[in-house]
Design a protein around this motif. Sequence first.
Motif, PDB file in Angstrom:
ATOM      1  N   PRO A   1      72.831   0.779  32.198  1.00 36.90           N
ATOM      2  CA  PRO A   1      71.599   1.140  32.913  1.00 36.90           C
ATOM      3  C   PRO A   1      70.756   2.077  32.048  1.00 36.90           C
ATOM      4  O   PRO A   1      71.229   3.144  31.631  1.00 36.90           O
ATOM      5  CB  PRO A   1      72.109   1.848  34.169  1.00 36.90           C
ATOM      6  N   ALA A   2      69.527   1.670  31.773  1.00 37.87           N
ATOM      7  CA  ALA A   2      68.632   2.437  30.905  1.00 37.87           C
ATOM      8  C   ALA A   2      67.351   2.751  31.666  1.00 37.87           C
ATOM      9  O   ALA A   2      66.603   1.850  32.021  1.00 37.87           O
ATOM     10  CB  ALA A   2      68.326   1.660  29.627  1.00 37.87           C
ATOM     11  N   LEU A   3      67.099   4.025  31.911  1.00 38.60           N
ATOM     12  CA  LEU A   3      65.991   4.461  32.757  1.00 38.60           C
ATOM     13  C   LEU A   3      64.987   5.265  31.940  1.00 38.60           C
ATOM     14  O   LEU A   3      65.302   5.776  30.863  1.00 38.60           O
ATOM     15  CB  LEU A   3      66.522   5.309  33.920  1.00 38.60           C
ATOM     16  N   VAL A   4      63.768   5.399  32.477  1.00 41.64           N
ATOM     17  CA  VAL A   4      62.717   6.180  31.820  1.00 41.64           C
ATOM     18  C   VAL A   4      62.229   7.255  32.794  1.00 41.64           C
ATOM     19  O   VAL A   4      61.769   6.945  33.894  1.00 41.64           O
ATOM     20  CB  VAL A   4      61.540   5.289  31.377  1.00 41.64           C
ATOM     21  N   ASP A   5      62.323   8.502  32.361  1.00 42.97           N
ATOM     22  CA  ASP A   5      61.953   9.652  33.188  1.00 42.97           C
ATOM     23  C   ASP A   5      60.515  10.071  32.878  1.00 42.97           C
ATOM     24  O   ASP A   5      60.260  11.161  32.368  1.00 42.97           O
ATOM     25  CB  ASP A   5      62.938  10.799  32.915  1.00 42.97           C
ATOM     26  N   ALA A   6      59.553   9.204  33.204  1.00 41.37           N
ATOM     27  CA  ALA A   6      58.165   9.417  32.791  1.00 41.37           C
ATOM     28  C   ALA A   6      57.538  10.663  33.397  1.00 41.37           C
ATOM     29  O   ALA A   6      56.600  11.227  32.824  1.00 41.37           O
ATOM     30  CB  ALA A   6      57.322   8.194  33.144  1.00 41.37           C
TER      31      ALA A   6
ATOM     32  N   LEU B   1      61.266  14.338  36.046  1.00 40.65           N
ATOM     33  CA  LEU B   1      62.049  14.797  37.193  1.00 40.65           C
ATOM     34  C   LEU B   1      63.505  15.065  36.833  1.00 40.65           C
ATOM     35  O   LEU B   1      64.059  16.113  37.177  1.00 40.65           O
ATOM     36  CB  LEU B   1      61.984  13.763  38.320  1.00 40.65           C
ATOM     37  N   VAL B   2      64.140  14.129  36.126  1.00 47.62           N
ATOM     38  CA  VAL B   2      65.566  14.284  35.830  1.00 47.62           C
ATOM     39  C   VAL B   2      65.778  15.393  34.802  1.00 47.62           C
ATOM     40  O   VAL B   2      66.719  16.183  34.906  1.00 47.62           O
ATOM     41  CB  VAL B   2      66.168  12.952  35.350  1.00 47.62           C
ATOM     42  N   ALA B   3      64.899  15.452  33.804  1.00 47.98           N
ATOM     43  CA  ALA B   3      64.986  16.546  32.832  1.00 47.98           C
ATOM     44  C   ALA B   3      64.863  17.893  33.532  1.00 47.98           C
ATOM     45  O   ALA B   3      65.540  18.859  33.163  1.00 47.98           O
ATOM     46  CB  ALA B   3      63.889  16.392  31.780  1.00 47.98           C
ATOM     47  N   GLU B   4      64.014  17.954  34.544  1.00 53.23           N
ATOM     48  CA  GLU B   4      63.833  19.185  35.309  1.00 53.23           C
ATOM     49  C   GLU B   4      65.108  19.526  36.070  1.00 53.23           C
ATOM     50  O   GLU B   4      65.575  20.668  36.042  1.00 53.23           O
ATOM     51  CB  GLU B   4      62.665  18.993  36.277  1.00 53.23           C
ATOM     52  N   ARG B   5      65.681  18.544  36.738  1.00 50.58           N
ATOM     53  CA  ARG B   5      66.866  18.818  37.564  1.00 50.58           C
ATOM     54  C   ARG B   5      68.086  19.188  36.738  1.00 50.58           C
ATOM     55  O   ARG B   5      68.949  19.936  37.202  1.00 50.58           O
ATOM     56  CB  ARG B   5      67.171  17.611  38.453  1.00 50.58           C
ATOM     57  N   TYR B   6      68.159  18.668  35.516  1.00 44.28           N
ATOM     58  CA  TYR B   6      69.316  18.949  34.661  1.00 44.28           C
ATOM     59  C   TYR B   6      68.999  19.972  33.571  1.00 44.28           C
ATOM     60  O   TYR B   6      69.829  20.207  32.695  1.00 44.28           O
ATOM     61  CB  TYR B   6      69.839  17.650  34.052  1.00 44.28           C
ATOM     62  N   ASN B   7      67.839  20.572  33.640  1.00 43.75           N
ATOM     63  CA  ASN B   7      67.432  21.598  32.684  1.00 43.75           C
ATOM     64  C   ASN B   7      67.669  21.145  31.248  1.00 43.75           C
ATOM     65  O   ASN B   7      68.312  21.821  30.447  1.00 43.75           O
ATOM     66  CB  ASN B   7      68.177  22.919  32.949  1.00 43.75           C
ATOM     67  N   VAL B   8      67.118  19.984  30.917  1.00 45.32           N
ATOM     68  CA  VAL B   8      67.237  19.427  29.571  1.00 45.32           C
ATOM     69  C   VAL B   8      66.091  19.978  28.723  1.00 45.32           C
ATOM     70  O   VAL B   8      64.924  19.747  29.022  1.00 45.32           O
ATOM     71  CB  VAL B   8      67.188  17.887  29.603  1.00 45.32           C
TER      72      VAL B   8
ATOM     73  N   PHE C   1      69.380  11.496  41.624  1.00 43.96           N
ATOM     74  CA  PHE C   1      68.016  11.095  41.286  1.00 43.96           C
ATOM     75  C   PHE C   1      67.950   9.581  41.359  1.00 43.96           C
ATOM     76  O   PHE C   1      68.981   8.890  41.322  1.00 43.96           O
ATOM     77  CB  PHE C   1      67.629  11.572  39.883  1.00 43.96           C
ATOM     78  N   THR C   2      66.737   9.078  41.486  1.00 41.79           N
ATOM     79  CA  THR C   2      66.504   7.645  41.480  1.00 41.79           C
ATOM     80  C   THR C   2      65.339   7.344  40.551  1.00 41.79           C
ATOM     81  O   THR C   2      64.264   7.930  40.689  1.00 41.79           O
ATOM     82  CB  THR C   2      66.188   7.113  42.892  1.00 41.79           C
ATOM     83  N   LEU C   3      65.565   6.461  39.585  1.00 45.09           N
ATOM     84  CA  LEU C   3      64.529   6.003  38.671  1.00 45.09           C
ATOM     85  C   LEU C   3      64.653   4.488  38.541  1.00 45.09           C
ATOM     86  O   LEU C   3      65.774   3.965  38.446  1.00 45.09           O
ATOM     87  CB  LEU C   3      64.705   6.628  37.278  1.00 45.09           C
ATOM     88  N   ASP C   4      63.538   3.827  38.523  1.00 45.44           N
ATOM     89  CA  ASP C   4      63.535   2.375  38.308  1.00 45.44           C
ATOM     90  C   ASP C   4      64.488   1.660  39.263  1.00 45.44           C
ATOM     91  O   ASP C   4      65.115   0.649  38.916  1.00 45.44           O
ATOM     92  CB  ASP C   4      63.911   2.035  36.856  1.00 45.44           C
TER      93      ASP C   4
ATOM     94  N   ASP D   1      57.006  12.724  42.091  1.00 51.21           N
ATOM     95  CA  ASP D   1      57.002  11.357  42.617  1.00 51.21           C
ATOM     96  C   ASP D   1      55.599  10.854  42.957  1.00 51.21           C
ATOM     97  O   ASP D   1      55.454   9.847  43.643  1.00 51.21           O
ATOM     98  CB  ASP D   1      57.903  11.251  43.849  1.00 51.21           C
ATOM     99  N   GLY D   2      54.556  11.548  42.502  1.00 52.46           N
ATOM    100  CA  GLY D   2      53.206  11.055  42.732  1.00 52.46           C
ATOM    101  C   GLY D   2      52.225  12.170  43.057  1.00 52.46           C
ATOM    102  O   GLY D   2      52.550  13.357  42.980  1.00 52.46           O
TER     103      GLY D   2
END
Length: 356
Positions: free
Chosen positions: A193-198, A201-208, A118-121, A20-21
């Motif tokens: 809803p279309a989000l961008v996981d720049a 974070l979300v890929a990490e949490r869901y092991n994508v 998670f929260t994005l955008d 987150d920064g």
Amino acid sequence: MTTARPAETLARTFTAIEADGTYTLDARPAGDGRLLAPLDRPLLGWTRKPHGWCRDEACLPVHRAAAAETPEGVDVAAFAELVGRLAVIDEDERAVAFAEGAGPFAAGGLTAERAPDFTLDGVSLADFRGRKVAIVFWASWCGCRYDLPAWQERHEALERHGFTVLSVALDRAAEDARPWIAEAHAGRPSPHPALVDAEGLVAERYNVINVPTVVWVDEQGRIARPQDTQTATDLFRSMNGLDSARSLEALRRWVVDDDAGLDAEQVREHLRVPTMQERRARAHARLAVWLARRGRAQAARRHLDAAAALAPHDIAIRRGLMPLTGEDPFGDAYFALRTELEDAGIPLYRPLTPQE
């Protein structure tokens, strides 16, 4: 508890890189690979108290914290592991990247009983509690970008049944994903809803580990179908062997008939919880992205190579970060990666349902 030394003795600063920064971390190298932070200042949101390190209502007791403490300061990497994080340190670049770890203090743990929020955008997964949600992971660097309009159609067709498609682009540059989202939404009265996981974070949490990957989340926020390779068109069926009609049929059964095709035990069996090596690879990737964005290509490459060594199967890292290092994710570098994985017997696609 170890007696605290004055913070002034730890004068060197590092850049701490989180999903987150970034922020400044007061710390200094110990000369042996460790990074020492002051004992008398907060670290990773935890504050040192007489009975241990605490964050809100949670506390790491003195006897456990002692494993990370020295008279000169607290070992950042050791402390991170104690509080459910992982740290990768680059002394030359004066940077340290953190990724989610394991243990009772870890945030966003992946279990069948609780889909990580998670929260994005400005949009949160929790916003859709009470509805069935298909989280569709895709990217502009994947042919699955052409599937986004078809996922929009599925969203529209099943929305009245209490269903939402929530797409998440794994692009590290949001502007790469936006045109494809705009095309999928063009003229649609009810855009999904279309989000961008720049920041990954979300890929990490869901092991994508590759796209396309789809995760189904039920009305109670539980995972109904774990990481599954699904397509919404047959554009690349000759390459991936996936049948979009079967994907749609299964989705309809879940949404309309409440039949996810898997019981709770099967969900737990198929859920891919990240290993420690995968977690550490993501910390290296986070550091590589930060470095690449600052023009530190050679340093970024070191960490990408480290991530590849730890998790050679993680295509979301290895292909997804090619644009940041000047490689073409549709060119020779990608096909070399495919050949490497195929020769090693590592599958590129991992559908839960065997394809005929």
